[in-house]
Design a protein around this motif. Structure first.
Motif, PDB file in Angstrom:
ATOM      1  N   SER A  98       1.335  -7.836   2.171  1.00 44.54           N
ATOM      2  CA  SER A  98       1.783  -6.501   1.893  1.00 44.54           C
ATOM      3  C   SER A  98       0.839  -5.216   1.527  1.00 44.54           C
ATOM      4  O   SER A  98       0.167  -6.744   0.805  1.00 44.54           O
ATOM      5  N   ASP A 101       0.981  -5.950  -2.884  1.00 47.15           N
ATOM      6  CA  ASP A 101       1.281  -7.336  -3.103  1.00 47.15           C
ATOM      7  C   ASP A 101       0.274  -8.772  -2.528  1.00 47.15           C
ATOM      8  O   ASP A 101       0.043 -10.298  -3.143  1.00 47.15           O
ATOM      9  N   LEU A 122       8.240  -7.376  -4.291  1.00 46.00           N
ATOM     10  CA  LEU A 122       7.976  -6.763  -4.567  1.00 46.00           C
ATOM     11  C   LEU A 122       7.440  -5.082  -5.238  1.00 46.00           C
ATOM     12  O   LEU A 122       8.175  -5.386  -6.305  1.00 46.00           O
ATOM     13  N   GLN A 127       4.880   0.875  -0.168  1.00 39.79           N
ATOM     14  CA  GLN A 127       4.145  -0.466   0.443  1.00 39.79           C
ATOM     15  C   GLN A 127       4.034  -0.823   1.758  1.00 39.79           C
ATOM     16  O   GLN A 127       4.855   0.487   2.781  1.00 39.79           O
TER      17      GLN A 127
END
Length: 170
Positions: A98, A101, A122, A127
Motif C-alpha cells: 500500500s 501502509d 488500511l 490508497q
C-alpha cells in the motif's frame, strides 16, 4: 557460443579491440555464454558469462474496481489474475503493498491463476495498492489499483427533551 543454442557467430574486432556480436532469438532459459579470442600469434583466451533469457509473468487486478470508496475498518478483498508462460501460477511469489501502509503481506494464486488478499486495516486516505509477482527466474511484473478509504463521520449526540419523554400534549 551458448550452451543452449550452440554457435552464435563470429566477428572481427575493431582497431580499438571492440567486438560486438548482435544476436536476437536466444531461446528461453539460463545460458552459459562463452567467447574465445585468438590473436595473430595464435595465443588465446576465453571468458564465460551467465545470461538469463525469460519472459516475466503477467498480472492484472480484477477487484476491487479502481475509484471505489471504502470506510476505515471495511474488509477489502483484493484480487488479481496471474500468468507465467513457464511456471505454474500457484508457485509464483506475490506481494501486496500500500502507498500509505507499506507491505501488507503475501499470498499465492490457485491453479487457475487467481490470487486474493483481504485486509481490514488500511489507513484512511487515497490508497494505491500494488501487487508484485515474481517468478522462479527473478523476473517480475506489477499492477496497481487506486481507491479511497474514508473515515466515518462522528456519531451525533442526541438528547430527548423533556426527559423523561411523554406523549401528552400540554
Amino acid at each position: 557460443f551458448s550452451d543452449l543454442d550452440g554457435e552464435l557467430g563470429s566477428v572481427t574486432p575493431s582497431s580499438t579491440g571492440l567486438a560486438t556480436l548482435p544476436h536476437q532469438g536466444l531461446s528461453l532459459g539460463a545460458h552459459e555464454l562463452s567467447i574465445s579470442v585468438i590473436d595473430e600469434r595464435g595465443l588465446s583466451c576465453s571468458a564465460v558469462r551467465e545470461h538469463l533469457v525469460g519472459e516475466p509473468p503477467d498480472i492484472s487486478f480484477t477487484a476491487p474496481n479502481s475509484g471505489e470508496l471504502f470506510t476505515v475498518g471495511d474488509v477489502i478483498s483484493l484480487q488479481v489474475d496471474l500468468y507465467d508462460s513457464d511456471q505454474d501460477p500457484q508457485t509464483l511469489d506475490l506481494v501486496w503493498s500500500s502507498s500509505l501502509d507499506g507491505v501488507l503481506g503475501s499470498s499465492f494464486a490457485d491453479s487457475s491463476g487467481v490470487a486474493t488478499f483481504e485486509t481490514d486495516s488500511l489507513t484512511a486516505g487515497q490508497q494505491i495498492i500494488q501487487a508484485t509477482v515474481i517468478d522462479q527466474e527473478g523476473l517480475e511484473a506489477r499492477d496497481e489499483i487506486s481507491f479511497r478509504v474514508n473515515t466515518p463521520p462522528p456519531s451525533p449526540n442526541i438528547a430527548i427533551v423533556p426527559n423523561p419523554a411523554t406523549t401528552e400534549d400540554l
